[in-house]
Design an enzyme around this catalytic site. Structure first.
Site, mmCIF file in Angstrom:
data_model
loop_
_atom_site.group_PDB
_atom_site.id
_atom_site.type_symbol
_atom_site.label_atom_id
_atom_site.label_comp_id
_atom_site.label_asym_id
_atom_site.label_seq_id
_atom_site.Cartn_x
_atom_site.Cartn_y
_atom_site.Cartn_z
ATOM 1 C CG ASN A 146 -31.753 -14.822 -19.733
ATOM 2 O OD1 ASN A 146 -31.494 -13.646 -19.953
ATOM 3 N ND2 ASN A 146 -31.256 -15.818 -20.457
ATOM 4 C CD GLU A 210 -33.648 -12.097 -22.741
ATOM 5 O OE1 GLU A 210 -34.309 -12.543 -21.765
ATOM 6 O OE2 GLU A 210 -32.432 -11.820 -22.663
ATOM 7 C CG ASP A 259 -21.848 -22.479 -33.919
ATOM 8 O OD1 ASP A 259 -23.062 -22.277 -33.983
ATOM 9 O OD2 ASP A 259 -21.127 -22.044 -32.997
HETATM 10 MN MN MN Z 1 -30.866 -12.084 -21.226
#
Ligand code: MN
Length: 440
Positions: A146, A210, A259
């Site tokens: 990941n 990814e 943010d």
């Molecule tokens: Mn993922």
């Protein structure tokens, strides 16, 4: 194809989209302030002389669609379509034996995060944060890789706070390790090709790599290299690699942090990342992203625009789409073929992407990337009495303590189909491409 961030900087420079600062700058707020000026000029910015560090700092390499287009080798208005087309053919990464990022290796007690020019971005931020790190980890049950982008707060020589709460995949993976009573091995790559960051910022199903999407966007496999102290692989083109473990059963206060919505998120109990090794190139380029900047928004927007484009393309001829600058508001341009089509387009857009709160549908002659033009279309073509659709209770952005993101509004700002002659925009032949200096 540019392999790493250095090639990307060359490409930006060749297209006059890179500023270089040689004056000494302070990573505490000053870099962030200068970055904002560069953002307004639609350029990346490279700081050669950073106070307290020998590393260079770069920011805003995808501060506009024009810059994204340079890396996807297409026209700015075609960026989303190109992203969608490329993303359909994942290419698995390949392992290479070495990387320039292994030139300098620090392990154990020689690890010192303070050598990195970590940037303090906003006045009320808790301190310096790493914001452009690709965090790589493996699912302890399946071994599936990941990759995500997580903010990390500097906490000490070998200690970072990291925000990675489930349902985010990294959080889910850590939870599995925690249930087995073990730490999660992670590695963070800093100094990345923008296409790799775009891939990491995409919401794929859990278990999908990814980096295979990065290969799709690159149209060639991404080269990975093994880490020194953890069983994780990172892009060989990285400038800096941080290796270590996210501790089980430990949470510490993290934040506040300005943010992506431009607000400070409050102090939260978040995960702790203990660093075991730092490796880097001899002359590393440290990359940073300012949360909520146009660069940040482009990283978040493109994959989501592609999801909407995919859904909407089956019902309308889409000319352009934009989720910039807020990723909660979308403008879609169409070649309108039937009356009522705009409403269906907005409906499909909202169904395909939950965070969408406002959707404006415009005709093909409106520049969806220019909010002035979008307002012009709304003011002169929409009829609030009949062109509006409001969805009362519709799930939206989940972190919503004031319950303001759980409803949606669609605006049909297209001209009536049978009245196109009356809505034709005025034009002046010769105006386009005219240089005023030729007349002075
Ligand atoms: Mn993922």
């Amino acid at each position: 194809m540019q392999k790493g961030i250095r090639d990307c900087l060359k490409r930006l420079e060749a297209h006059d989209r890179l500023l270089t600062v040689t004056k000494e700058v302070d990573p505490k707020l000053e870099i962030s302030a200068v970055m904002r000026a560069a953002e307004k000029q639609d350029t990346a910015i490279l700081f050669k002389n950073v106070k307290g560090s020998t590393f260079q700092v770069v920011n805003n390499i995808v501060g506009s669609r024009r810059m994204a287009a340079l890396f996807l080798e297409t026209a700015p208005e075609a960026v989303t379509r190109e992203w969608l087309t490329r993303s359909k053919n994942p290419i698995d990464p390949v392992l290479v034996s070495t990387s320039p990022a292994k030139s300098i290796v620090q392990t154990a007690s020689s690890v010192d995060l303070r050598r990195l020019p970590m940037v303090t971005h906003c006045d009320k931020d808790a301190g310096p944060f790493i914001t452009a790190g690709l965090v790589v980890a493996k699912d302890p049950d399946t071994g599936a890789r990941n990759v995500s982008v997580n903010r990390m707060q500097y906490k000490g020589q070998n200690r970072l706070g990291i925000r990675m709460m489930p349902p985010q995949h990294l959080g889910i993976i850590h939870q599995k390790c925690e249930q087995q009573g073990k730490a999660l091995e992670v590695a963070v790559a800093i100094g990345s090709h923008p296409l790799d960051i775009l891939a990491a910022a995409t919401s794929l199903p859990l278990g999908q790599d990814e980096f295979a999407l990065a290969g799709a966007l690159r149209k060639e496999p991404l080269e990975l290299v093994a880490c020194e102290t953890v069983d994780v692989e990172v892009p060989a083109t990285a400038e800096i690699i941080i290796e270590g473990e996210v501790l089980p059963g430990v949470r510490e206060p993290e934040g506040p942090f300005g943010d992506f919505m431009q607000y400070y998120v409050p102090v939260m109990d978040n995960h702790v990342f203990v660093v075991k090794a730092i490796t880097h190139r001899p002359d590393p380029v440290y990359q940073t992203i300012q949360a909520g900047s146009l660069e940040d928004t482009h990283y978040l927007a493109l994959s989501r625009e592609a999801v909407i484009l995919q859904a909407v393309s089956t019902i309308a001829e889409v000319t352009a789409i934009s989720l910039v600058p807020t990723i909660m508001g979308c403008v879609i341009g169409i070649n309108k073929r039937t009356e009522g089509e705009a409403g269906k387009v907005a409906e499909a857009a909202m169904d395909s992407y939950t965070w969408l709160k406002y959707c404006v549908v415009v005709d093909h002659d409106v520049d969806v990337f220019d909010m002035n033009d979008v307002w012009w279309a709304m003011a002169t073509r929409s009829c609030p009495g009949k062109g509006l659709r409001i969805k009362g209770d519709a799930p939206g952005f989940p972190r919503d303590p004031f319950n303001i993101h759980q409803s949606k509004l669609a605006i049909d700002a297209t001209a009536p189909l049978d009245q196109w002659a009356a809505f034709e925009r005025k034009k002046v032949s010769g105006a386009e491409g005219l240089r005023l200096s030729d007349y002075l």
